[in-house]
Design an enzyme around this catalytic site. Structure first.
Site, PDB file in Angstrom:
ATOM      1  CB  CYS A 114      -9.448  -9.757  13.012  1.00  0.00           C
ATOM      2  SG  CYS A 114      -9.310  -8.551  14.321  1.00  0.00           S
ATOM      3  CG  HIS A 255     -13.175  -9.588  11.842  1.00  0.00           C
ATOM      4  ND1 HIS A 255     -13.338 -10.210  13.059  1.00  0.00           N
ATOM      5  CD2 HIS A 255     -12.529  -8.422  12.084  1.00  0.00           C
ATOM      6  CE1 HIS A 255     -12.795  -9.448  14.003  1.00  0.00           C
ATOM      7  NE2 HIS A 255     -12.299  -8.370  13.428  1.00  0.00           N
ATOM      8  CG  ASN A 285     -12.859  -6.976  16.742  1.00  0.00           C
ATOM      9  OD1 ASN A 285     -12.590  -8.180  16.688  1.00  0.00           O
ATOM     10  ND2 ASN A 285     -12.164  -6.050  16.108  1.00  0.00           N
TER      11      ASN A 285
HETATM   12  N1  ACO Z   1     -16.479   7.802  22.333  1.00  0.00           N
HETATM   13  C1  ACO Z   1     -16.623   9.075  21.945  1.00  0.00           C
HETATM   14  N2  ACO Z   1     -15.784   9.690  21.081  1.00  0.00           N
HETATM   15  C2  ACO Z   1     -14.778   8.956  20.569  1.00  0.00           C
HETATM   16  C3  ACO Z   1     -14.553   7.616  20.926  1.00  0.00           C
HETATM   17  C4  ACO Z   1     -15.455   7.038  21.856  1.00  0.00           C
HETATM   18  N3  ACO Z   1     -15.359   5.761  22.254  1.00  0.00           N
HETATM   19  N4  ACO Z   1     -13.487   7.156  20.263  1.00  0.00           N
HETATM   20  C5  ACO Z   1     -13.030   8.171  19.514  1.00  0.00           C
HETATM   21  N5  ACO Z   1     -13.804   9.272  19.687  1.00  0.00           N
HETATM   22  C6  ACO Z   1     -13.691  10.578  19.079  1.00  0.00           C
HETATM   23  C7  ACO Z   1     -12.288  10.869  18.583  1.00  0.00           C
HETATM   24  O1  ACO Z   1     -11.483  11.382  19.630  1.00  0.00           O
HETATM   25  C8  ACO Z   1     -12.584  11.896  17.507  1.00  0.00           C
HETATM   26  O2  ACO Z   1     -12.788  13.149  18.133  1.00  0.00           O
HETATM   27  P1  ACO Z   1     -12.274  14.526  17.408  1.00  0.00           P
HETATM   28  O3  ACO Z   1     -13.028  14.579  16.117  1.00  0.00           O
HETATM   29  O4  ACO Z   1     -12.681  15.567  18.402  1.00  0.00           O
HETATM   30  O5  ACO Z   1     -10.804  14.343  17.239  1.00  0.00           O
HETATM   31  C9  ACO Z   1     -13.897  11.445  16.909  1.00  0.00           C
HETATM   32  O6  ACO Z   1     -14.506  10.594  17.902  1.00  0.00           O
HETATM   33  C10 ACO Z   1     -13.763  10.653  15.613  1.00  0.00           C
HETATM   34  O7  ACO Z   1     -12.732   9.680  15.799  1.00  0.00           O
HETATM   35  P2  ACO Z   1     -12.395   8.603  14.688  1.00  0.00           P
HETATM   36  O8  ACO Z   1     -11.254   7.761  15.169  1.00  0.00           O
HETATM   37  O9  ACO Z   1     -12.264   9.298  13.377  1.00  0.00           O
HETATM   38  O10 ACO Z   1     -13.768   7.751  14.725  1.00  0.00           O
HETATM   39  P3  ACO Z   1     -14.234   6.627  13.720  1.00  0.00           P
HETATM   40  O11 ACO Z   1     -15.523   7.000  13.123  1.00  0.00           O
HETATM   41  O12 ACO Z   1     -13.130   6.199  12.793  1.00  0.00           O
HETATM   42  O13 ACO Z   1     -14.546   5.412  14.708  1.00  0.00           O
HETATM   43  C11 ACO Z   1     -13.478   3.328  15.367  1.00  0.00           C
HETATM   44  C12 ACO Z   1     -13.503   4.855  15.518  1.00  0.00           C
HETATM   45  C13 ACO Z   1     -14.802   2.798  15.858  1.00  0.00           C
HETATM   46  C14 ACO Z   1     -12.338   2.752  16.166  1.00  0.00           C
HETATM   47  C15 ACO Z   1     -13.332   2.965  13.857  1.00  0.00           C
HETATM   48  O14 ACO Z   1     -12.283   3.714  13.297  1.00  0.00           O
HETATM   49  C16 ACO Z   1     -13.045   1.487  13.592  1.00  0.00           C
HETATM   50  O15 ACO Z   1     -13.888   0.639  13.769  1.00  0.00           O
HETATM   51  N6  ACO Z   1     -11.847   1.189  13.059  1.00  0.00           N
HETATM   52  C17 ACO Z   1     -11.498  -0.143  12.554  1.00  0.00           C
HETATM   53  C18 ACO Z   1     -11.244  -1.142  13.651  1.00  0.00           C
HETATM   54  C19 ACO Z   1     -10.850  -2.434  13.013  1.00  0.00           C
HETATM   55  O16 ACO Z   1     -11.503  -2.940  12.122  1.00  0.00           O
HETATM   56  N7  ACO Z   1      -9.730  -3.029  13.407  1.00  0.00           N
HETATM   57  C20 ACO Z   1      -9.217  -4.199  12.754  1.00  0.00           C
HETATM   58  C21 ACO Z   1      -9.460  -5.445  13.461  1.00  0.00           C
HETATM   59  S1  ACO Z   1      -8.968  -5.397  15.158  1.00  0.00           S
HETATM   60  C22 ACO Z   1      -7.683  -6.514  15.364  1.00  0.00           C
HETATM   61  O17 ACO Z   1      -7.015  -6.936  14.451  1.00  0.00           O
HETATM   62  C23 ACO Z   1      -7.382  -6.937  16.749  1.00  0.00           C
END
Ligand code: ACO
Length: 332
Positions: A114, A255, A285
């Site tokens: 990214c 980003h 993204n």
């Molecule tokens: N739908 C429903 N539930 C979900 C989903 C989904 N799509 N995805 C995860 N969950 C569940 C998990 O299983 C978890 O369930 P549990 O509590 O029963 O275990 C719960 O939701 C919480 O999961 P988290 O991973 O803690 O959710 P979070 O609030 O962190 O959101 C996300 C996940 C959206 C991926 C977030 O962490 C994020 O945006 N991370 C950063 C991504 C990023 O910036 N990446 C860098 C750039 S990408 C690149 O370089 C290519």
């Protein structure tokens, strides 16, 4: 001494829209969860026969046409991408150059996920300031749908396809020059975001046995926390170093990974809502393409004027990060 000026912007978004509702028919998720946790409502998906370089070339054509610089005068083409047409060679930059009719210019890809567009801008600036090149075409282009696992709800809801491009040119006028670019990386966190298979780091037969390893894998929650911390510190550094206050920035273009990350960083930096450029809801993204696509949206909405200062910041696989202070300096 030559300085580097950001002359023009262009972008391309594929036609097909993939909605949250459609994704919830594919994996165990819901429109409500995706909207609340990410701010993403939909993303664009390239056609099957539409290559990364096709999208990059379309964005590049627009940026070139708006720049007032002839193709013949482009002497460097850089493409930031993690979803190249071909994994080893040739580079997507060489293919884009061929598609837009640029012949003989140096061309290469940058792998910084990214942060790819900001890394590419910093290289363009270095080439120009050293006097080695004069007119650089910088592209961020991604067909992330080709490396996304549509059975993994933790990643497939986030990513989309698209491309953006900018033309960066030598100038003697410091007023219109890129002010500063910060870049960094920490391989300690390499495993937070990766495509484990397909390179020389995995066994040859791993490709057939574990195809899921060719897709992006992410430890989302850990990445989220490090992203907020790193982005905030990085942006504070570049502002302080250049004696610029956050209110002096007209457009904060982060980003577009997750609305919650953007809000947390924007709040920590005391950015007003009208300063923050947001496209995450409609494109998701798009990794290296997200910042130039967002700048292009701003430009096309008549929101980006000559001399206005943009603050860019990004964070991605590697881990990599970067920020940039750039005035918009069109020739026309
Ligand atoms: N739908 C429903 N539930 C979900 C989903 C989904 N799509 N995805 C995860 N969950 C569940 C998990 O299983 C978890 O369930 P549990 O509590 O029963 O275990 C719960 O939701 C919480 O999961 P988290 O991973 O803690 O959710 P979070 O609030 O962190 O959101 C996300 C996940 C959206 C991926 C977030 O962490 C994020 O945006 N991370 C950063 C991504 C990023 O910036 N990446 C860098 C750039 S990408 C690149 O370089 C290519």
């Amino acid at each position: 001494m030559a300085y580097a000026a950001f002359r023009s912007i262009g972008a391309y978004a594929p036609q097909k829209i993939l909605t949250n509702q459609e994704l919830s028919d594919m994996v165990d998720t819901s429109d409500e969860w995706i909207t609340k946790r990410t701010g993403i409502l939909e993303r664009r998906i390239a056609a099957k026969d539409e290559k990364n370089s096709d999208m990059g070339a379309k964005a590049a054509e627009i940026a070139l046409q708006r720049s007032g610089i002839a193709k013949e005068d482009i002497d460097l083409v850089i493409c930031g991408t993690i979803s190249p047409d071909y994994f080893c060679m040739p580079s997507t930059a060489t293919i884009i150059a061929k598609k837009v009719g640029i012949k003989g210019a140096m061309a290469f890809d940058i792998s910084a996920a990214c942060t790819g567009f900001i890394y590419s801008l910093s290289i363009a600036r270095a080439f120009i300031e050293s006097g080695m090149k004069k007119n650089v075409l910088v592209i961020g282009s991604e067909k992330l749908s080709s490396i996304t696992d549509y059975t993994d709800r933790g990643t497939c809801i986030l990513f989309g396809d698209g491309a953006g491009a900018a033309v960066i040119c030598a100038t003697q006028n410091k007023e219109e020059a890129i002010v500063d670019i910060n870049t960094g990386a920490d391989g300690e966190y390499a495993d937070l975001l990766m495509t484990p298979n397909g390179g020389s780091g995995s066994a040859h037969d791993a490709l057939e046995k574990e195809t899921a390893g060719c897709y992006m894998q992410m430890k989302g929650n850990e990445t989220f926390k490090i992203a907020v911390r790193t982005l905030t510190n990085d942006v504070k550094d570049i502002l302080e170093k250049n004696n610029i206050k956050s209110e002096d920035v007209q457009h904060f273009v982060p980003h577009q990974a997750n609305l919650r990350i953007i809000k947390a960083v924007g709040d920590a930096l005391k950015m007003r809502e009208d300063q923050v450029v947001l496209t995450v809801a409609k494109y998701g993204n798009t990794s290296g393409a997200s910042i130039p696509m967002a700048i292009n949206d701003l430009y096309e909405a008549d929101g980006l004027k000559k001399g206005e200062l943009m603050l860019l910041d990004a964070f991605g696989g590697g881990l990599t990060w970067g920020s940039a202070l750039i005035p918009f300096s069109p020739l026309k």
